[in-house]
Design an enzyme around this catalytic site. Structure first.
Site, PDB file in Angstrom:
ATOM      1  N   HIS A  35       3.894   3.311   4.455  1.00  0.00           N
ATOM      2  CA  HIS A  35       5.339   3.416   4.237  1.00  0.00           C
ATOM      3  C   HIS A  35       6.164   3.285   5.509  1.00  0.00           C
ATOM      4  O   HIS A  35       7.381   3.141   5.439  1.00  0.00           O
ATOM      5  CB  HIS A  35       5.663   4.660   3.421  1.00  0.00           C
ATOM      6  CG  HIS A  35       5.082   4.533   2.040  1.00  0.00           C
ATOM      7  ND1 HIS A  35       5.367   3.453   1.226  1.00  0.00           N
ATOM      8  CD2 HIS A  35       4.174   5.277   1.366  1.00  0.00           C
ATOM      9  CE1 HIS A  35       4.686   3.565   0.103  1.00  0.00           C
ATOM     10  NE2 HIS A  35       3.947   4.657   0.162  1.00  0.00           N
ATOM     11  N   ARG A  72      -1.609  -4.701  -0.102  1.00  0.00           N
ATOM     12  CA  ARG A  72      -1.400  -4.989  -1.522  1.00  0.00           C
ATOM     13  C   ARG A  72      -1.268  -6.480  -1.737  1.00  0.00           C
ATOM     14  O   ARG A  72      -0.848  -7.226  -0.850  1.00  0.00           O
ATOM     15  CB  ARG A  72      -0.145  -4.272  -2.030  1.00  0.00           C
ATOM     16  CG  ARG A  72      -0.285  -2.760  -2.090  1.00  0.00           C
ATOM     17  CD  ARG A  72       0.898  -2.143  -2.791  1.00  0.00           C
ATOM     18  NE  ARG A  72       0.797  -2.307  -4.226  1.00  0.00           N
ATOM     19  CZ  ARG A  72       0.417  -1.343  -5.072  1.00  0.00           C
ATOM     20  NH1 ARG A  72       0.135  -0.142  -4.634  1.00  0.00           N
ATOM     21  NH2 ARG A  72       0.353  -1.586  -6.365  1.00  0.00           N
ATOM     22  N   ARG A 107       3.829  -5.797  -0.118  1.00  0.00           N
ATOM     23  CA  ARG A 107       5.129  -5.101  -0.091  1.00  0.00           C
ATOM     24  C   ARG A 107       5.286  -4.210   1.136  1.00  0.00           C
ATOM     25  O   ARG A 107       6.399  -3.891   1.511  1.00  0.00           O
ATOM     26  CB  ARG A 107       5.338  -4.285  -1.372  1.00  0.00           C
ATOM     27  CG  ARG A 107       4.442  -3.098  -1.478  1.00  0.00           C
ATOM     28  CD  ARG A 107       4.745  -2.292  -2.718  1.00  0.00           C
ATOM     29  NE  ARG A 107       4.341  -2.980  -3.934  1.00  0.00           N
ATOM     30  CZ  ARG A 107       4.101  -2.345  -5.077  1.00  0.00           C
ATOM     31  NH1 ARG A 107       4.252  -1.046  -5.163  1.00  0.00           N
ATOM     32  NH2 ARG A 107       3.721  -3.015  -6.147  1.00  0.00           N
TER      33      ARG A 107
HETATM   34  N1  PXP Z   1      -5.728   7.370  -1.087  1.00  0.00           N
HETATM   35  C1  PXP Z   1      -5.575   6.222  -1.777  1.00  0.00           C
HETATM   36  C2  PXP Z   1      -6.804   5.505  -2.227  1.00  0.00           C
HETATM   37  C3  PXP Z   1      -4.299   5.697  -2.051  1.00  0.00           C
HETATM   38  O1  PXP Z   1      -4.171   4.554  -2.737  1.00  0.00           O
HETATM   39  C4  PXP Z   1      -3.177   6.382  -1.552  1.00  0.00           C
HETATM   40  C5  PXP Z   1      -1.805   5.828  -1.766  1.00  0.00           C
HETATM   41  O2  PXP Z   1      -1.549   5.739  -3.086  1.00  0.00           O
HETATM   42  C6  PXP Z   1      -3.374   7.565  -0.835  1.00  0.00           C
HETATM   43  C7  PXP Z   1      -4.657   8.042  -0.624  1.00  0.00           C
HETATM   44  C8  PXP Z   1      -2.234   8.350  -0.264  1.00  0.00           C
HETATM   45  O3  PXP Z   1      -1.421   8.824  -1.276  1.00  0.00           O
HETATM   46  P1  PXP Z   1      -0.006   9.428  -0.862  1.00  0.00           P
HETATM   47  O4  PXP Z   1       0.791   8.322  -0.269  1.00  0.00           O
HETATM   48  O5  PXP Z   1       0.540   9.915  -2.164  1.00  0.00           O
HETATM   49  O6  PXP Z   1      -0.265  10.530   0.122  1.00  0.00           O
END
Ligand code: PXP
Length: 247
Positions: free
Chosen positions: A17, A52, A56
């Site tokens: 992000h 992805r 994105r």
């Molecule tokens: N692990 C995996 C395999 C993911 O795809 C993600 C993101 O969706 C995360 C961990 C981290 O999740 P978050 O961003 O909700 O902390």
């Protein structure tokens, strides 16, 4: 170290992000590479990035830049497609976590259907393994999916903690027990259990206290917190909470 109960719980920071914010303006700032360097400097154990299909957030060129800029292991989250397999084989990350991917989803909404997709996954797991990449399957904490991961010979599973994170009231304890039971079963079968998705300061500790879980991968919350307190402080705080939970 006892293989069933790893002493130190690793923290992988998902930096997708940072790239989401960068891409919102189409420029180069903020750079996920800088985030990776900060994570390394404050004692994070790994960098997680999801390339992805629609690019994105993380882009192809980010992978090599992340790998070149820190010595932390890269955990590449990838869909089970020929394109992603080819990219993983080219970059040779430390680990590849196979995730389900739907174009229209905002995030990885559920676990991989390892049970229903055995024939599609088997050659991908094999080719990644042959290349020395540690394969992880992002699955729901369900017996059927864990059985499938065992049949596929995956050395690692990452349990999707979304159901736990979103559960309220008594249901949260039910989801936590499901995670704990499946983590214990994975470890008994020689699979290293990891966990991630939707983890925050408020909900991380019960998951961190599950003794067999070796690694948490946390992204969205840490990057969100970083807006207010800086990435160093956000990672440090998460690390402290994890360590306290682990005792
Ligand atoms: N692990 C995996 C395999 C993911 O795809 C993600 C993101 O969706 C995360 C961990 C981290 O999740 P978050 O961003 O909700 O902390």
């Amino acid at each position: 170290m006892n293989a069933l109960f790893p002493a130190r719980l690793r923290l992988g920071v998902n930096i997708d992000h940072v790239a989401t914010i960068r891409n919102a303006r189409g420029g180069a700032h903020p750079d996920p590479v800088r985030a990776a360097q900060i994570v390394a400097a404050v004692g994070g154990d790994g960098i997680t990035a999801h390339l992805r299909e629609d690019r994105r957030h993380i882009r192809d060129e980010d992978l090599a830049r992340i790998q070149a800029s820190t010595s932390l292991p890269l955990n590449l989250e990838m869909a089970a497609t020929d394109e992603m397999l080819e990219i993983a084989l080219r970059h040779k990350p430390h680990a590849a976590c196979i995730v389900p991917e739907r174009r229209e989803e905002r995030t990885t909404e559920g676990g991989l259907d390892a049970a229903g997709q055995h024939n599609r996954l088997a050659p991908i797991v094999q080719r990644l393994t042959d290349a020395g990449i540690r394969v992880s399957l992002f699955i729901a904490p369900e017996m059927r999916q864990l059985d499938a991961a065992i049949r596929l010979g995956a050395p690692v599973v990452e349990f999707h903690t979304g159901e736990y994170a979103h559960a309220e009231g008594e249901q949260r304890a039910v989801e936590l027990k499901r995670l704990a039971d499946m983590a214990a079963l994975a470890a008994r079968n020689g699979i290293e259990p990891h966990a991630g998705h939707g983890l925050t300061y408020d909900n991380v500790q019960p998951v961190a206290a599950i003794p067999q879980i070796a690694e948490l991968n946390i992204g969205h919350y840490l990057i969100g917190e970083a807006v207010f307190v800086g990435l160093e402080n956000a990672v440090r705080r998460m690390r402290e909470l994890m360590d306290a939970a682990r005792g």
